[in-house]
Design an enzyme around this catalytic site. Structure first.
Site, PDB file in Angstrom:
ATOM      1  N   GLU A  11       1.410  -1.488  -0.101  1.00 24.85           N
ATOM      2  CA  GLU A  11       0.038  -0.450  -0.112  1.00 24.85           C
ATOM      3  C   GLU A  11       0.484   1.361   0.130  1.00 24.85           C
ATOM      4  O   GLU A  11       2.133   0.851   0.829  1.00 24.85           O
ATOM      5  CB  GLU A  11      -0.970   0.289   1.204  1.00 24.85           C
ATOM      6  CG  GLU A  11      -1.707   1.542   0.862  1.00 24.85           C
ATOM      7  CD  GLU A  11      -2.525   1.226   2.382  1.00 24.85           C
ATOM      8  OE1 GLU A  11      -2.784  -0.049   2.976  1.00 24.85           O
ATOM      9  OE2 GLU A  11      -3.918   2.343   2.342  1.00 24.85           O
ATOM     10  N   CYS A  68      -6.299   0.922   3.345  1.00 26.07           N
ATOM     11  CA  CYS A  68      -7.375   1.616   3.056  1.00 26.07           C
ATOM     12  C   CYS A  68      -7.944   2.689   1.814  1.00 26.07           C
ATOM     13  O   CYS A  68      -8.298   3.466   1.339  1.00 26.07           O
ATOM     14  CB  CYS A  68      -7.907   3.202   4.425  1.00 26.07           C
ATOM     15  SG  CYS A  68      -7.814   2.035   5.832  1.00 26.07           S
ATOM     16  N   ASN A  82     -11.883  -2.944   0.502  1.00 28.64           N
ATOM     17  CA  ASN A  82     -10.771  -3.365   0.785  1.00 28.64           C
ATOM     18  C   ASN A  82     -11.364  -4.443   2.595  1.00 28.64           C
ATOM     19  O   ASN A  82     -12.386  -4.882   2.535  1.00 28.64           O
ATOM     20  CB  ASN A  82      -9.768  -2.198   1.383  1.00 28.64           C
ATOM     21  CG  ASN A  82      -8.854  -2.363   2.518  1.00 28.64           C
ATOM     22  OD1 ASN A  82      -8.557  -3.780   2.576  1.00 28.64           O
ATOM     23  ND2 ASN A  82      -8.236  -1.555   3.150  1.00 28.64           N
ATOM     24  N   GLU A  83     -11.313  -2.819   3.606  1.00 31.52           N
ATOM     25  CA  GLU A  83     -12.250  -3.221   4.634  1.00 31.52           C
ATOM     26  C   GLU A  83     -13.783  -2.423   5.283  1.00 31.52           C
ATOM     27  O   GLU A  83     -13.432  -2.269   5.722  1.00 31.52           O
ATOM     28  CB  GLU A  83     -11.246  -2.601   6.050  1.00 31.52           C
ATOM     29  CG  GLU A  83     -10.387  -3.189   6.628  1.00 31.52           C
ATOM     30  CD  GLU A  83      -9.641  -2.978   7.640  1.00 31.52           C
ATOM     31  OE1 GLU A  83      -9.907  -1.661   7.536  1.00 31.52           O
ATOM     32  OE2 GLU A  83      -8.298  -3.585   8.515  1.00 31.52           O
TER      33      GLU A  83
HETATM   34  O1  AHR Z   1      -1.844  -1.018   6.710  1.00 34.18           O
HETATM   35  C1  AHR Z   1      -2.679  -0.094   6.951  1.00 34.18           C
HETATM   36  C2  AHR Z   1      -4.132   0.217   6.799  1.00 34.18           C
HETATM   37  O2  AHR Z   1      -4.946  -0.984   7.936  1.00 34.18           O
HETATM   38  C3  AHR Z   1      -4.847  -0.200   5.702  1.00 34.18           C
HETATM   39  O3  AHR Z   1      -4.689   0.293   4.836  1.00 34.18           O
HETATM   40  C4  AHR Z   1      -5.730  -1.043   5.793  1.00 34.18           C
HETATM   41  O4  AHR Z   1      -6.413  -1.842   5.270  1.00 34.18           O
HETATM   42  C5  AHR Z   1      -5.738  -1.192   7.073  1.00 34.18           C
HETATM   43  O5  AHR Z   1      -6.739  -0.871   7.953  1.00 34.18           O
END
Ligand code: AHR
Length: 723
Positions: free
Chosen positions: A111, A309, A440-441
């Site tokens: 990321e 994120c 994602n989440e």
């Molecule tokens: O890894 C950091 C963050 O943690 C990521 O962006 C997210 O998916 C998770 O909350």
């Protein structure tokens, strides 16, 4: 035994570690009882000590956020466990394979966080090269004394160029070299290597060829360390690209770049760029080779990108849109990085996404390092911790189309629209995309509604593409339970679970998947990392305790390879001067990079993946915490090797006999790789990058009983060829 008790008492009441009185009393009573107990009872009690102690701390009100206190508790428990030293026999049934280990099993998560891409993996040295940051001159300083107001102006041609609207206009009035100029500070300075070639480039236009430009790199003291004159000889309304290559005369960790102007007239500038020659595979405009090498060394089964994120964005306008990240770099539209402002205590106002590192480059990287590409796409929802903006269901089509087009971009032949674009970027062959994440989440019914629409459309057109679905932010709780149940009833291909938890969670969850359903959805441990303090705390450290706990937990992932098909630590990279989130697998500065102890755990698992899980037991039970031991075993059918992974989470050496059943003969020599430190606080650093790093040795083998001495606080990988 009296001696032992005395020693225990002295250690417990010593000043070195301040263990609460409650524990001292408990432990003394425990020692007294233990002396009279049979070994099995003692073992059972000992195995539970770390959990009992951690639970007591947490239940007693104030959760300890302080790394030292938590670690001391774990340390205490582990040390305690080891005072009574038992000899164990671990039985491995080599000819009873239990599950296939997927080639994707151990992968990496990328990321653009902590300056992961811009300022990190993407080797561009000029910050805000196209003046598109919210403050257009951020990263730039005007040098000298411009004669009149407006000698440096930022112009916006949004109508003609919506992806890259701004450029800089410089007006000269018979200036001599050194009288006016610009300075670019780099991301956190520019890392410059002595004698290395640097490639400068710029897009410029001028009505008359009257302006000359001189580039110079200067070190922290302002001393010249390389540069040259740029030949800006064209004139006219067209933009021209001009390059200049030169060698640096000295090294600097935090150099800066000056551009001096000479002449009379106007020159427009855009895409001002500087790259080192030594990028990964020497690709112009490429990636930092040292950082990619650390990834390649892991031989990861997959690479997940672009996050995280960042996929979701603070709001939908800031979501990741892959189509805006491909093609010529000057046409890739810059947006703010959500990690710019996500944590006010770690604000990074200069953090933007230039997308010089875009989807084409991610696919290429995956191919280079032999990893399956796993893109994660926005599902029509912005980050639910932030704006939680939703795309109405009747307006979801463009999002779904992005997913369909991505498969074509990756796999389509060159006669297709997107396959042709890929070919135009230099890759006519397909990238063989097999996996894709939707969301994602994300969580809640809103996620499921959108996911169903994506799934239907993708599966109709590309039934072989396996989809990764989110189970939210946590590995338990109401949100998780809801999604887990629903996703399973939808027959989700792969469910993405995230666990950012304390080391004790990792130790005590080594059996998490032992009772998961053996059929249906597979699990992707898509983001995990042991937090030495707590999630998003700036005090989290990548210390040996976190790595050891992950190693212990991962024995459970391997043992359950029929359920868990993929796993990746997160986040991957952090720049020492520009991070927002800790812990991270790999730390970098402008010139160096090193792997943390957690990195070495990941690497050892990945390099010793095997193809089939075989049972390894202690007293007929899986090895998941008894006397602080954790183990997994597998065979590699391609090399005919047996691989045993063993974690000793106690402070004492433990001698284990590995008794092999179902194998005729072993090679006379095996290899033993050990990752170990006596100090659970040990960390790697730029000064000591290998403080906690694997050490390999040869072991002579006789017969089918192997004596494996597990050092205190160690993770051992034993490997032997079967004859
Ligand atoms: O890894 C950091 C963050 O943690 C990521 O962006 C997210 O998916 C998770 O909350």
């Amino acid at each position: 035994m009296l001696k032992l008790r005395k020693k225990a008492y002295m250690q417990l009441s010593g000043n070195e570690i301040n263990i609460p009185f409650f524990f001292q009393r408990c432990w003394l009573i425990f020692i007294r009882t233990s002396v009279r107990c049979p070994v099995r009872v003692v073992s059972a009690g000992l195995a539970r000590m770390p959990l009992l102690i951690c639970r007591h701390i947490i239940n007693n009100g104030k959760e300890q956020s302080n790394m030292k206190r938590i670690t001391i508790s774990v340390l205490f428990a582990m040390t305690a466990c080891s005072w009574i030293h038992a000899q164990h026999t671990l039985t491995v049934k080599v000819n009873e394979p239990k599950a296939s280990i997927q080639p994707t099993m151990w992968g990496i998560f990328f990321e653009d966080i902590n300056l992961g891409a811009d300022g990190g993996l993407y080797a561009e040295l000029v910050k805000n090269r196209s003046f598109e940051f919210s403050k257009p001159m951020m990263g730039w300083t005007v040098l000298g004394k411009p004669l009149t107001e407006g000698d440096f102006t930022v112009l916006n041609r949004l109508q003609q160029n919506s992806a890259n609207p701004r450029f800089l206009r410089v007006t000269l009035h018979n200036n001599t070299k050194g009288s006016i100029g610009l300075n670019n500070e780099g991301f956190r300075g520019m890392g410059i290597k002595k004698d290395l070639r640097y490639d400068f480039s710029v897009l410029y236009r001028q009505t008359a060829a009257n302006v000359k430009m001189y580039i110079e790199l200067v070190n922290e003291k302002g001393e010249y360390i390389g540069g040259g004159a740029v030949a800006t000889s064209f004139s006219g309304a067209e933009w021209r690209k001009q390059t200049l290559s030169f060698n640096a005369t000295a090294a600097a960790m935090k150099a800066k770049m000056n551009i001096w102007f000479e002449g009379d007239g106007i020159i427009d500038l855009d895409m001002v760029s500087l790259f080192p020659e030594d990028t990964w595979k020497k690709r112009p405009g490429g990636m930092r080779a040292d950082m990619v090498q650390l990834l390649a060394d892991m031989k990861p089964g997959f690479i997940r990108f672009p996050g995280g994120c960042i996929v979701e964005g603070f709001d939908l306008s800031q979501r990741y849109q892959w189509k805006k990240t491909i093609g010529p770099i000057e046409e890739r539209q810059l947006i703010v990085n959500r990690w710019n402002f996500e944590f006010p205590h770690r604000a990074a106002p200069d953090y933007f996404q230039s997308f010089g590192l875009g989807f084409f480059e991610y696919f290429q990287l995956a191919e280079d390092i032999g990893a399956e590409p796993l893109p994660i796409l926005n599902c029509g929802m912005a980050c639910q911790f932030n704006s939680a903006e939703l795309v109405p269901l009747d307006q979801l089509d463009p999002y779904v189309q992005d997913a369909l087009d991505l498969v074509e971009f990756a796999n389509g032949d060159t006669s297709t629209k997107w396959g042709k674009i890929r070919a135009g970027m230099g890759h006519p062959a397909p990238f063989h995309l097999k996996l894709m994440g939707v969301g994602n989440e994300n969580w809640g019914p809103q996620y499921l509604e959108r996911l169903k629409i994506f799934t239907k459309a993708i599966k109709e057109k590309y039934p072989d593409v396996k989809l990764v679905n989110s189970s939210g932010t946590d590995p338990n709780g109401a949100r998780f339970d809801y999604l887990n149940t629903e996703l399973r009833s939808m027959n989700a291909d792969i469910i993405d679970e995230h666990y950012y938890r304390k080391p004790e969670w990792f130790f005590s969850n080594a059996k998490r998947y032992d009772n998961y359903p053996r059929t249906g959805s597979k699990i992707f441990g898509g983001e995990y990392a042991a937090q030495s303090d707590k999630t998003v705390s700036v005090d989290n450290k990548n210390c040996w305790l976190t790595a050891l706990s992950e190693a212990a937990f991962m024995t459970g992932l391997e043992r359950n390879a029929d359920v868990v098909s993929m796993a990746s630590y997160a986040p991957l990279f952090a720049h020492i001067d520009g991070w927002q989130w800790t812990p991270d697998l790999i730390w970098v500065n402008n010139l160096q990079s090193y792997g943390t102890p957690d990195y070495y755990v990941q690497k050892l698992y990945s390099l010793n993946k095997g193809t089939q899980v075989v049972p390894i037991t202690l007293n007929n039970e899986v090895v998941a915490g008894q006397d602080s031991l954790y183990a997994a075993a597998c065979i590699d059918a391609k090399t005919n090797e047996l691989i045993v992974k063993l974690v000793n989470a106690s402070a004492k050496e433990q001698t284990n006999t590995i008794s092999l059943e179902g194998v005729k003969k072993l090679a006379p020599q095996a290899s033993l790789t050990v990752l170990q430190s006596d100090n659970l606080y040990s960390i790697n650093s730029f000064d000591q990058p290998q403080k906690v790093a694997p050490k390999e040795s040869a072991m002579a083998i006789k017969g089918k009983k192997i004596n494996l001495v597990a050092a205190p606080y160690s993770f051992s990988v034993f490997k032997v060829k079967m004859m």
